[in-house]
Design an enzyme around this catalytic site. Structure first.
Site, mmCIF file in Angstrom:
data_model
loop_
_atom_site.group_PDB
_atom_site.id
_atom_site.type_symbol
_atom_site.label_atom_id
_atom_site.label_comp_id
_atom_site.label_asym_id
_atom_site.label_seq_id
_atom_site.Cartn_x
_atom_site.Cartn_y
_atom_site.Cartn_z
ATOM 1 N N TYR A 33 0.825 -1.205 0.000
ATOM 2 C CA TYR A 33 0.000 0.000 0.000
ATOM 3 C C TYR A 33 0.855 1.248 0.000
ATOM 4 O O TYR A 33 2.072 1.184 0.220
ATOM 5 C CB TYR A 33 -0.975 -0.011 1.180
ATOM 6 C CG TYR A 33 -0.371 0.336 2.535
ATOM 7 C CD1 TYR A 33 0.459 -0.550 3.202
ATOM 8 C CD2 TYR A 33 -0.628 1.558 3.140
ATOM 9 C CE1 TYR A 33 1.012 -0.228 4.435
ATOM 10 C CE2 TYR A 33 -0.085 1.887 4.382
ATOM 11 C CZ TYR A 33 0.734 0.988 5.019
ATOM 12 O OH TYR A 33 1.275 1.299 6.239
ATOM 13 N N LYS A 148 6.439 -1.996 1.980
ATOM 14 C CA LYS A 148 5.256 -1.387 2.619
ATOM 15 C C LYS A 148 4.055 -2.312 2.474
ATOM 16 O O LYS A 148 3.180 -2.107 1.629
ATOM 17 C CB LYS A 148 4.984 -0.004 2.025
ATOM 18 C CG LYS A 148 4.047 0.829 2.879
ATOM 19 C CD LYS A 148 4.134 2.291 2.508
ATOM 20 C CE LYS A 148 3.106 3.153 3.198
ATOM 21 N NZ LYS A 148 3.229 3.195 4.651
ATOM 22 N N GLU A 180 11.576 2.855 14.496
ATOM 23 C CA GLU A 180 10.749 3.936 13.950
ATOM 24 C C GLU A 180 9.484 4.069 14.791
ATOM 25 O O GLU A 180 9.350 3.430 15.836
ATOM 26 C CB GLU A 180 10.438 3.688 12.464
ATOM 27 C CG GLU A 180 9.836 2.351 12.162
ATOM 28 C CD GLU A 180 9.714 2.059 10.658
ATOM 29 O OE1 GLU A 180 9.671 2.984 9.835
ATOM 30 O OE2 GLU A 180 9.633 0.859 10.323
ATOM 31 N N LEU A 205 10.904 1.407 7.284
ATOM 32 C CA LEU A 205 10.346 1.833 6.009
ATOM 33 C C LEU A 205 11.131 3.056 5.522
ATOM 34 O O LEU A 205 11.445 3.947 6.313
ATOM 35 C CB LEU A 205 8.866 2.200 6.169
ATOM 36 C CG LEU A 205 8.199 2.509 4.824
ATOM 37 C CD1 LEU A 205 7.983 1.244 4.013
ATOM 38 C CD2 LEU A 205 6.876 3.231 5.021
HETATM 39 N N1 PDD Z 1 2.716 5.071 7.195
HETATM 40 N N2 PDD Z 1 7.365 3.967 8.893
HETATM 41 C C1 PDD Z 1 6.233 3.253 8.921
HETATM 42 C C2 PDD Z 1 6.211 1.963 9.652
HETATM 43 C C3 PDD Z 1 5.090 3.732 8.255
HETATM 44 O O1 PDD Z 1 3.948 2.997 8.268
HETATM 45 C C4 PDD Z 1 5.140 4.980 7.593
HETATM 46 C C5 PDD Z 1 3.964 5.538 6.846
HETATM 47 C C6 PDD Z 1 6.358 5.700 7.604
HETATM 48 C C7 PDD Z 1 6.506 7.017 6.895
HETATM 49 O O2 PDD Z 1 6.551 6.862 5.495
HETATM 50 P P1 PDD Z 1 6.049 8.005 4.514
HETATM 51 O O3 PDD Z 1 6.782 9.249 4.888
HETATM 52 O O4 PDD Z 1 6.435 7.513 3.188
HETATM 53 O O5 PDD Z 1 4.560 8.146 4.725
HETATM 54 C C8 PDD Z 1 7.445 5.152 8.256
HETATM 55 C C9 PDD Z 1 1.527 5.482 6.493
HETATM 56 C C10 PDD Z 1 1.324 6.950 6.456
HETATM 57 C C11 PDD Z 1 0.333 4.713 7.040
HETATM 58 O O6 PDD Z 1 0.522 3.550 7.336
HETATM 59 O O7 PDD Z 1 -0.780 5.252 7.124
#
Ligand code: PDD
Length: 285
Positions: A33, A148, A180, A205
């Site tokens: 996703y 992801k 994280e 991620l």
């Molecule tokens: N999540 N780390 C994890 C585990 C995440 O699920 C996310 C993002 C990030 C940040 O990635 P980005 O800057 O590309 O959004 C880091 C999304 C927003 C979610 O699960 O809703």
């Protein structure tokens, strides 16, 4: 008005969008996703999200069903059809269904593609102003956090524990070091004003917001160190914050009930938030 969503080539009212019970996304979380932020009806940092989707597909030997142009077209259609001013577009691709349950990847399945919009305040969010409180908790996720996937139960469990403790989110810990946030990348700012965040690897991620934010911070002549940091170092930090497409930058004002710095949002994190939003909006499509 019901939302219009996208499913496998069709724009449908949300109540009419249905997926098979044999879909591998449902049975195995065999799915990936992306979440792209929308501000002023425009997509932020979307090139990065489209590129990461392709990478996740590659890592899982999953067919990437749409070209970048097709994807962006669908994302923009959903913004238009649902009149999204601010919020996000969620996008999920699964390996599809072979009509039964089987662990090995079946051959020639057609991917399931789902996109839907979410309208909510992201720029003027209360948590951006107030900051969030987090608890630390062991990182029990699998070893390919760079992909992801929708396999998010560990994150749900951790976030639920944070809520039960009266907090907003979690920082995940492995071997004493912060990996994280529950759904975000994690940063501290040391007493010497150095921004510290974990380097890219399969342990985290590769955040799209992280990449842009580090670029912006370098332009602002802020000092960045990509290295591991312990939770004890975080307790002693001047400031702390998280980044993601759904939060941009949110200050972390307490970790495990210990106030960070003054216990209110720090000036450097707030500055990075503003500069990031300006930068991302200037390039939004
Ligand atoms: N999540 N780390 C994890 C585990 C995440 O699920 C996310 C993002 C990030 C940040 O990635 P980005 O800057 O590309 O959004 C880091 C999304 C927003 C979610 O699960 O809703």
């Amino acid at each position: 008005m019901p939302r219009t969503v996208y499913l496998n080539g069709e724009y449908l009212p949300e109540s009419e969008a249905k997926v098979s019970i044999f879909d591998r996304g449902f049975l195995f979380a065999d799915a990936i996703y992306e979440v792209t932020a929308v501000v002023d009806g425009k997509l932020l940092d979307n090139d990065g999200h489209v590129a990461r989707l392709a990478r996740s597909c590659g890592e899982l030997e999953m067919k990437n069903p749409l070209t970048a142009e097709e994807l962006v077209h669908i994302q923009k259609e959903l913004v238009r059809l649902n009149d999204v001013k601010e919020g996000g577009i969620y996008l999920q691709v699964t390996r599809g269904s072979s009509g039964d349950r089987d662990f090995a990847y079946p051959e020639n399945t057609e991917p399931t593609v789902v996109l839907f919009s979410q309208s909510r305040a992201v720029v003027d969010s209360p948590k951006a102003k107030k900051g969030i409180k987090v608890i630390s908790t062991p990182d029990i996720r699998w070893r390919r956090r760079d992909i992801k996937t929708t396999s998010l139960l560990a994150a749900c469990m951790a976030k639920q524990a944070a809520i039960a403790a009266g907090c907003d989110d979690v920082w995940l810990i492995e071997d004493g070091y912060v990996t994280e946030g529950g759904s975000s990348n994690a940063y501290i700012i040391t007493q010497d004003n150095v921004i510290v965040t974990r380097p890219l690897s399969n342990d985290i991620l590769h955040g799209i917001t992280r990449a842009s934010l580090l670029k912006v911070a370098k332009q602002e002549n802020l000092v960045i160190e990509e290295r591991l940091f312990t939770i004890e170092e975080a307790y002693a930090a001047k400031e702390a914050f998280i980044s993601s497409a759904s939060t941009f930058v949110w200050p972390v004002v307490a970790i495990d009930d210990k106030p960070i710095g003054s216990g209110s949002p720090g000036p450097i994190a707030m500055q990075i938030r503003e500069t990031y939003i300006e930068f991302a909006l200037a390039q939004a499509v």
